[in-house]
Design an enzyme around this catalytic site. Structure first.
Site, PDB file in Angstrom:
ATOM      1  CB  CYS A  37      46.569  65.082  36.149  1.00  0.00           C
ATOM      2  SG  CYS A  37      44.797  64.922  35.866  1.00  0.00           S
ATOM      3  CB  CYS A  57      45.245  69.042  36.858  1.00  0.00           C
ATOM      4  SG  CYS A  57      45.156  67.918  38.285  1.00  0.00           S
ATOM      5  CG  HIS A  87      45.050  64.843  40.650  1.00  0.00           C
ATOM      6  ND1 HIS A  87      44.750  64.481  39.353  1.00  0.00           N
ATOM      7  CD2 HIS A  87      45.884  63.871  41.123  1.00  0.00           C
ATOM      8  CE1 HIS A  87      45.389  63.355  39.051  1.00  0.00           C
ATOM      9  NE2 HIS A  87      46.076  62.958  40.099  1.00  0.00           N
ATOM     10  CG  ASN A 142      34.076  53.660  33.287  1.00  0.00           C
ATOM     11  OD1 ASN A 142      33.039  53.063  33.539  1.00  0.00           O
ATOM     12  ND2 ASN A 142      34.496  53.879  32.046  1.00  0.00           N
ATOM     13  CB  SER A 201      43.265  55.438  31.944  1.00  0.00           C
ATOM     14  OG  SER A 201      42.375  56.262  31.226  1.00  0.00           O
ATOM     15  CG  HIS A 257      41.286  65.135  37.890  1.00  0.00           C
ATOM     16  ND1 HIS A 257      42.208  66.099  38.194  1.00  0.00           N
ATOM     17  CD2 HIS A 257      40.072  65.749  37.931  1.00  0.00           C
ATOM     18  CE1 HIS A 257      41.587  67.259  38.404  1.00  0.00           C
ATOM     19  NE2 HIS A 257      40.293  67.063  38.247  1.00  0.00           N
ATOM     20  CG  HIS A 308      37.290  61.765  34.545  1.00  0.00           C
ATOM     21  ND1 HIS A 308      38.206  61.037  35.276  1.00  0.00           N
ATOM     22  CD2 HIS A 308      37.133  61.099  33.372  1.00  0.00           C
ATOM     23  CE1 HIS A 308      38.596  59.984  34.563  1.00  0.00           C
ATOM     24  NE2 HIS A 308      37.960  59.993  33.414  1.00  0.00           N
ATOM     25  CD  GLN A 320      34.502  58.398  29.316  1.00  0.00           C
ATOM     26  OE1 GLN A 320      34.311  58.404  28.102  1.00  0.00           O
ATOM     27  NE2 GLN A 320      35.266  57.504  29.906  1.00  0.00           N
TER      28      GLN A 320
HETATM   29  O1  LIG Z   1      37.212  56.343  27.770  1.00  0.00           O
HETATM   30  P1  LIG Z   1      38.161  55.728  28.747  1.00  0.00           P
HETATM   31  O2  LIG Z   1      37.894  56.117  30.171  1.00  0.00           O
HETATM   32  O3  LIG Z   1      39.603  55.895  28.363  1.00  0.00           O
HETATM   33  O4  LIG Z   1      37.879  54.140  28.626  1.00  0.00           O
HETATM   34  C1  LIG Z   1      37.088  53.374  29.476  1.00  0.00           C
HETATM   35  O5  LIG Z   1      35.707  53.648  29.360  1.00  0.00           O
HETATM   36  C2  LIG Z   1      35.106  53.367  28.093  1.00  0.00           C
HETATM   37  C3  LIG Z   1      33.625  53.630  28.200  1.00  0.00           C
HETATM   38  O6  LIG Z   1      33.025  52.846  29.205  1.00  0.00           O
HETATM   39  C4  LIG Z   1      35.398  51.938  27.635  1.00  0.00           C
HETATM   40  O7  LIG Z   1      34.958  51.773  26.318  1.00  0.00           O
HETATM   41  C5  LIG Z   1      36.884  51.618  27.720  1.00  0.00           C
HETATM   42  O8  LIG Z   1      37.108  50.253  27.408  1.00  0.00           O
HETATM   43  C6  LIG Z   1      37.379  51.922  29.128  1.00  0.00           C
HETATM   44  O9  LIG Z   1      38.750  51.650  29.250  1.00  0.00           O
END
Ligand SMILES: O=P(O)(O)O[C@H]1O[C@H](CO)[C@@H](O)[C@H](O)[C@H]1O
Ligand SMILES: O=P(O)(O)O[C@H]1O[C@H](CO)[C@@H](O)[C@H](O)[C@H]1O
Lengths: 351, 351
Positions: A52, A55, A117, A157, A165, A168, A170, A172
């Protein structure tokens, strides 16, 4: 014919924050589902995963090595959507009536919520979530010092269904030179409401109204309220907001910080318990733009979870929703009732 | 620093139809993808499936039996989101500033595009697609005679990724007492543009502009144009519109009907060829509301396909996109170039 009943008849509800409508079809949840099923991720994850890139101690995409962090950890996104090192765009492109363009500089950061994790917010303690809130506050403050940044979008997300993806825990931070469409739309509505309602705040008034009606409340503590909003689009969408007027993260009292963490733990835990699965969602803050004086802003969080009927059956916002208007199949009042019936002890921690 | 280049630097583009922005990050397509992969449906379907509730002669959910139709077939949706037999809502609910509600009556129909279970529009002949266009025209006309219907939303969800639960080629018709949010927003923009531009139509002007610039055109015939719009949100989104001003389906000349079918076949075929898979999308019409005189409307179709890089890697419009603003990873010009490079002979029919 009997009289109109919003619990049984199709109707649309108005969202005064976005000044838009959502179509609600209470009877439609009965239809059989033969479409795509979501994968449920019930695998037990290890506390530390050597593969990961989030991590502690592991190497990331461009070679940087994560510190051995013990609570939260923030770093610059290795695949940022906006960057600070690009030239300014020319004003000319902005003048075109049909093909209008604006350069956008900015920064993207990632915040790990925990070194573990195997956890998600739903399984973290309130004390650990308090640390996440402090990290958000610190981030917002740090970004405010950069003069090319006007808005800080904090979000998470969670789950593959929401494009995440890495499991873990997290979130943004996308920090931008421009105020994005969604918060701008809300600011316009908040300001318009103030002007037509004797200086009242739409969200202060709304919080009071929900406290009076009770039917859409999921969680309440002394300073925060969590409701399925009257105009919710996603089946189990919630709005989490301070009862009193607070413009942004920097203005939270320590009491409010504790209560926000408490509400976050409780709603994410109820979410997981609803269908006994790691409940996917996108969530994030709307709050005042940085630096400037934005009295009218009332900070809040939106949670947008896709699941509708079970861990595998989601709501698709597609054809009609994309081309016509958002449509939902259960009423917000029914959704709130289902969430109120869920326990605040996580299903994995029970027994 | 070099000068600003929209092919390399982050920027946002303005959509004059929705009066909203989209963030474009041309460099971001390089990031590795470790998230959810879509299932590719490469199974060969039979021409007739005894289990399919849309195939000719088969029984549907509530017991009705489909006729042995030979071209197109329309019927009332067995699980409609709106119905005609519900009481009117009271006006009172509309007056509330915070909790505003409107009853919505209507009808939902399904249109089978072909008796053949194994086809999609991409593999149908232009002649067969002409029959679909005539069915849409007839439907729009039929609905115009019902006095409680103001707007007819024609659309198609194709593929599991777009919430479609049956691969038999079909679309839908949601007919409503209210004009939905999206077309209403476009109508407002078209009318505003007319007022500020000497009676010009935004979409007529835009079509001319695209013909001049060429870079975003995917398909063109005598009367129709198919472009990746300057403000596209989805990676391979296209806008399909008549070059001349046409308010709704009823106003199409027989020449335009043929050209629309031609464009539909060619774009759906290119879509399938792009990643050699049945290309999922939601598509649909925006056109004038029924009955009333809506000169300002310029009918068109939007195609919203989710795939980004391959048959299995899609774009997720999640966290930032839901809370901030839509974001895309390749420029519309790059997308148009890729689509222009695709053949108009379907990959399954080649060799
Ligand atoms: O940045 P990540 O987690 O790889 O990507 C994810 O979040 C982003 C922000 O919402 C989006 O634009 C991406 O399409 C999504 O796959
Ligand atoms: O009516 P269908 O095809 O069963 O359902 C699909 O399309 C509808 C209209 O876009 C959506 O509301 C549903 O969420 C989707 O699954």
């Amino acid at each position: 014919m009997s009289s109109f009943d919003y619990r049984a008849h199709s109707h649309r509800r108005y969202n005064p924050l976005t000044r838009s409508w959502v179509l609600c079809s209470p009877h439609r949840n009965q239809r059989p589902w033969q479409g795509q099923k979501e994968k449920v991720n019930q695998e037990e994850r290890p506390q530390y995963d050597p593969q990961c890139y989030l991590c502690p101690g592991n190497k990331r995409a461009h070679g940087d090595v994560n510190p051995n962090y013990t609570s939260t950890f923030r770093f610059m996104n290795d695949f940022a959507a906006v960057k600070d090192d690009q030239p300014m765009s020319t004003n000319n492109d902005e003048q075109d009536d049909l093909l209008r363009i604006q350069g956008v500089r900015g920064e993207c950061h990632v915040i790990c919520f925990s070194p573990r994790h195997d956890l998600t917010m739903a399984e973290m303690t309130t004390d650990d979530i308090i640390k996440v809130v402090y990290e958000w506050i610190k981030s917002y403050r740090d970004m405010s010092t950069k003069d090319f940044i006007r808005y800080v979008q904090i979000f998470e997300n969670k789950g593959q269904a929401m494009g995440c993806s890495n499991p873990h825990p997290h979130g943004q931070l996308w920090c931008l030179e421009r105020i994005p469409v969604e918060p701008q739309r809300e600011f316009d509505s908040l300001q318009a409401y103030r002007e037509t309602h004797n200086g009242h705040c739409l969200l202060c008034d709304y919080a009071k109204r929900e406290c009076k009606e009770q039917t859409r409340i999921v969680i309440e503590n002394d300073t925060f309220l969590c409701v399925v909003p009257f105009w919710a689009i996603w089946p189990f969408e919630v709005l989490l907001l301070p009862k009193d007027h607070v413009t942004c993260l920097l203005k939270l009292s320590s009491r409010q910080i504790d209560d926000l963490a408490d509400a976050l733990r409780r709603i994410t835990c109820r979410y997981d318990n609803l269908f006994q699965c790691p409940f996917p969602y996108s969530m994030g803050f709307h709050q005042a733009p940085v630096r400037e004086n934005h009295d009218y802003a009332h900070m809040h969080l939106h949670f947008y979870p896709p699941l509708l009927r079970s861990a595998t059956v989601r709501k698709f916002l597609v054809g009609f929703e994309m081309l016509g208007e958002p449509q939902r199949d259960i009423t917000p009042e029914q959704a709130a009732e289902q969430l109120r019936a869920c326990s605040e002890t996580h299903y994995k921690q029970e027994k």
